[in-house]
Design a protein around this motif. Structure first.
Motif, PDB file in Angstrom:
ATOM      1  N   LYS A 108      19.563  24.313  59.088  1.00  0.00           N
ATOM      2  CA  LYS A 108      19.283  25.341  58.931  1.00  0.00           C
ATOM      3  C   LYS A 108      20.493  26.212  58.862  1.00  0.00           C
ATOM      4  N   GLN A 120      20.791  27.560  55.756  1.00  0.00           N
ATOM      5  CA  GLN A 120      19.860  28.714  55.066  1.00  0.00           C
ATOM      6  C   GLN A 120      20.982  29.579  56.150  1.00  0.00           C
ATOM      7  N   ARG A 123      23.759  31.170  53.384  1.00  0.00           N
ATOM      8  CA  ARG A 123      22.941  30.962  52.715  1.00  0.00           C
ATOM      9  C   ARG A 123      24.024  31.409  50.722  1.00  0.00           C
ATOM     10  N   GLU A 149      27.215  27.795  52.175  1.00  0.00           N
ATOM     11  CA  GLU A 149      26.338  27.241  52.210  1.00  0.00           C
ATOM     12  C   GLU A 149      27.583  25.125  53.001  1.00  0.00           C
ATOM     13  N   LYS A 165       9.785  22.574  52.152  1.00  0.00           N
ATOM     14  CA  LYS A 165       9.870  22.367  53.264  1.00  0.00           C
ATOM     15  C   LYS A 165      10.418  20.691  54.106  1.00  0.00           C
TER      16      LYS A 165
END
Length: 284
Positions: free
Chosen positions: A83, A86, A89, A92, A176
């Motif tokens: 999470k 994301q 982004r 990371e 996912k």
């Protein structure tokens, strides 16, 4: 489970070590391709939080195995890392130190509340084959078998997403769902490894065999096979050294892994020198 009951403490430790030495490099190979090997360090510290929480629970319910809470925390940490990757982004790599810092901080608080001795924490932090119980071995065996089964069933999907997630998505693969499955696998391997290698050293058993394997491998399958061989060699060498020299099992396994990696570098260097000399002779 009856088979495990008939094993001595040393046999239980060896069996657990061999299982871990097999599965850890497999996960390490996928993490390498994803450029996420550092995730094992963050998750190991989150797992420590789960272990300390589990130790607190055992003070009320002695039957509870801290490995279970360690796995749950590791799974939660892996999902949280996904999470955060994301959310950040373009940055990371921030996800790992965030999780690592939080895991260490909460672990320190919980350890201060737990009424346990130095020996128990030492075994969790650095590993000890003599502390592997029948329940621990059963947990390691079941989680290892489950991890291998999932890898075999979803091997093509895991490889496709690891190398090119955009192509995998356009091919109809649920990225996912597979990423969630891989997060579960990573959490399983880290939680099952900590009793033998130790929470602080489990990342090394995931990374070192893969680092040695990639020096010689010419395909991803070769990375898997060579990684397993290096991993098992490190475990067997480490357990042997631990038994005869009376040293920490986890530390011995990691040191042997480092020595194997150094030997792999040396052999690869010799191969490169030999190939250069061969080319010069043919050119002449």
């Amino acid at each position: 489970m009856d088979i495990f009951l008939n094993l001595s403490f040393l046999e239980r430790g060896i069996a657990a070590g061999l299982l871990i030495g097999f599965i850890s490099p497999v996960i390490g190979a996928f993490l390498l391709v994803r450029r996420m090997t550092i995730i094992s360090e963050g998750l190991s510290h989150v797992t420590l939080t789960g272990i300390t929480a589990g130790v607190l629970v055992t003070q009320v319910a002695p039957w509870f195995n801290p490995l279970y809470s360690g796995f749950l925390f590791s799974l939660g940490g892996s999902l949280l890392i996904e999470k955060l990757r994301q959310v950040y982004r373009h940055f990371e790599e921030l996800a790992i130190p965030i999780i690592l810092s939080g895991g260490v901080g909460v672990s320190a608080l919980l350890i201060s509340l737990a009424d346990t001795g130095y020996t128990e924490w030492y075994a969790y932090l650095f590993g000890s084959i003599i502390t592997v119980t029948t329940g621990d071995l059963g947990f390691i065996f079941l989680t290892g078998a489950l991890a291998l089964l999932v890898i075999l069933l979803f091997y093509k999907e895991l490889v496709s997403i690891s190398f090119d997630p955009e192509f995998a998505s356009s091919s109809g693969i649920s990225v996912k769902k597979i990423n969630f499955l891989f997060s579960v696998l990573t959490a399983l391997v880290i939680s099952m490894s900590m009793k033998v290698v130790g929470i602080l050293l489990v990342g090394a058993l995931i990374a070192l065999p893969t680092a040695a394997a990639i020096l010689f491998a010419k395909s991803f399958r070769q990375v898997l096979i060579l990684g397993i061989l290096f991993g098992e060699a490190a475990v067997i060498g480490g357990i042997t050294a631990s038994y005869y020299l009376n040293i920490a099992t986890g530390g011995a396994i990691v040191v042997i892994g480092v020595l194997l990696l150094a030997a792999a570098f040396f052999v690869k260097k010799l191969q490169n020198l030999w190939n250069r000399s061969e080319r010069k002779e043919h050119a002449a």
